[in-house]
Design a protein around this motif. Structure first.
Motif, short mmCIF file in Angstrom:
data_model
loop_
_atom_site.label_atom_id
_atom_site.label_comp_id
_atom_site.label_asym_id
_atom_site.label_seq_id
_atom_site.Cartn_x
_atom_site.Cartn_y
_atom_site.Cartn_z
N VAL A 190 27.56 24.20 44.96
CA VAL A 190 28.01 25.60 44.85
C VAL A 190 29.47 25.63 44.39
N THR A 191 29.78 26.55 43.49
CA THR A 191 31.15 26.76 43.04
C THR A 191 31.61 28.17 43.40
N LEU A 192 32.74 28.25 44.07
CA LEU A 192 33.43 29.52 44.28
C LEU A 192 34.68 29.45 43.41
N GLY A 193 34.56 29.88 42.17
CA GLY A 193 35.59 29.62 41.19
C GLY A 193 36.18 30.85 40.54
N GLY A 194 37.10 30.61 39.62
CA GLY A 194 37.69 31.67 38.83
C GLY A 194 36.94 31.85 37.52
N THR A 195 37.43 32.76 36.69
CA THR A 195 36.76 33.02 35.41
C THR A 195 37.63 32.61 34.23
N GLY A 196 38.80 32.07 34.49
CA GLY A 196 39.69 31.67 33.41
C GLY A 196 40.98 31.11 33.99
N ASN A 197 42.06 31.19 33.24
CA ASN A 197 43.32 30.64 33.72
C ASN A 197 44.26 31.73 34.23
N GLU A 198 43.66 32.86 34.66
CA GLU A 198 44.47 33.95 35.19
C GLU A 198 45.17 33.52 36.49
N GLN A 199 46.28 34.16 36.78
CA GLN A 199 47.03 33.86 38.00
C GLN A 199 46.65 34.85 39.10
N GLY A 200 47.12 34.58 40.31
CA GLY A 200 46.93 35.52 41.41
C GLY A 200 45.58 35.38 42.09
N ASP A 201 45.15 36.46 42.73
CA ASP A 201 43.93 36.46 43.52
C ASP A 201 42.72 36.45 42.58
N ARG A 202 42.06 35.31 42.45
CA ARG A 202 41.08 35.16 41.37
C ARG A 202 39.77 34.50 41.81
#
Length: 273
Positions: A187-199
């Motif tokens: 399972v991955t709880l990940g981001g959608t790109g290289n955005e900063q902050g709460d992601r």
């Protein structure tokens, strides 16, 4: 053996330790080849936290960072933050209550890498919160190498969490996993790109996430929901629903309020919307 509690019943610290030592004695007598190992891991300790510290420090130590040094870090953290010990006790009992493959506490403590990796993360998170970020990152790295579980030290994880099988689990920096959640392998709880902050995702209480699911972005998986195996979730999921697919869509409702407890994987059995 019937040392573990019934569902929804949680043993207090002292009772839990007595039950664990009783199990250790029985196993040592039944399997003499394991007697020395179990004595070193459990029976030779005066409380649960020193036993847990010994087991984990021997797992994550390496040629450069010896087990004794790692053990001192664990022992200090457990002394200064007893809530970590309470969470570890609760986690063991959650696994026994939910996993049909285990009926006693001892194998969870000594063999279940999902449980062990979660406790290593708790230490990394404690270090991160106390400004010891380099040491926290070392613990994250060893956790990933030893258990194939990669959790950023800043990620917030509640108690009563089961990482079942655990191989390939990735949890990002700003992810939140509340109390009483079950997460299966890959399972991955990940981001959608290289955005900063709460992601990263926020997983609310009672959720079960099936194997191979990818939950991406600063989205919320509502309380008591279920994510089917192999799903890709890119949007918020309401409370008490079952989602599955790529991209994930609502297909019904779980047959109980706490899917984390039932561990029912077949989403086709869930009630229609």
């Amino acid at each position: 053996m019937s040392h573990h509690p019934a569902k929804n019943q949680v043993l207090a610290s002292d009772e839990f330790w007595k039950a664990l030592k009783s199990e250790a004695k029985e196993v040592s007598e039944r399997e003499p080849l394991l007697a020395s190992y179990i004595h070193s891991c459990v029976y030779g300790h005066h409380n649960f936290e020193t036993s847990l510290s010994f087991i984990l420090s021997n797992k994550v130590s390496d040629d450069v960072m010896p087990a004794m040094a790692v053990g001192e870090i664990f022992n200090e953290a457990y002394l200064l933050n007893p809530a970590m010990v309470e969470a570890a006790i609760y986690d063991v009992q959650a696994v026994v209550a939910r996993d049909p493959a285990v009926s006693t506490f001892l194998p969870v403590l000594t063999h279940f890498k999902g449980y062990q990796s979660l406790q290593v993360h708790r230490l990394a998170h404690y270090l991160w919160q106390n400004g010891r970020k380099e040491l926290a990152l070392f613990m994250q790295s060893r956790n990933s190498e030893v258990f194939s579980v990669d959790i950023h030290p800043a990620a917030k994880i509640g108690q009563g969490v089961m990482l079942d099988h655990a191989t390939g689990i990735v949890i990002g920096e700003t992810a939140v996993v509340e109390d009483n959640v079950s997460i299966l392998q890959n399972v991955t709880l990940g981001g959608t790109g290289n955005e900063q902050g709460d992601r990263h995702p926020k997983i609310r209480e009672g959720v079960m996430i099936g194997s191979g699911a990818k939950i991406l972005g600063n989205i919320e998986i509502g309380k008591g929901s279920k994510v089917g195996a192999g799903s890709v979730v890119l949007n918020n999921v309401k409370c008490g629903v079952t989602v599955v697919g790529v991209p994930a869509k609502v297909v019904g409702k779980p047959d109980c309020k706490m899917p984390c407890d039932s561990m029912e994987q077949n989403v086709l059995q869930d009630k229609a919307k």
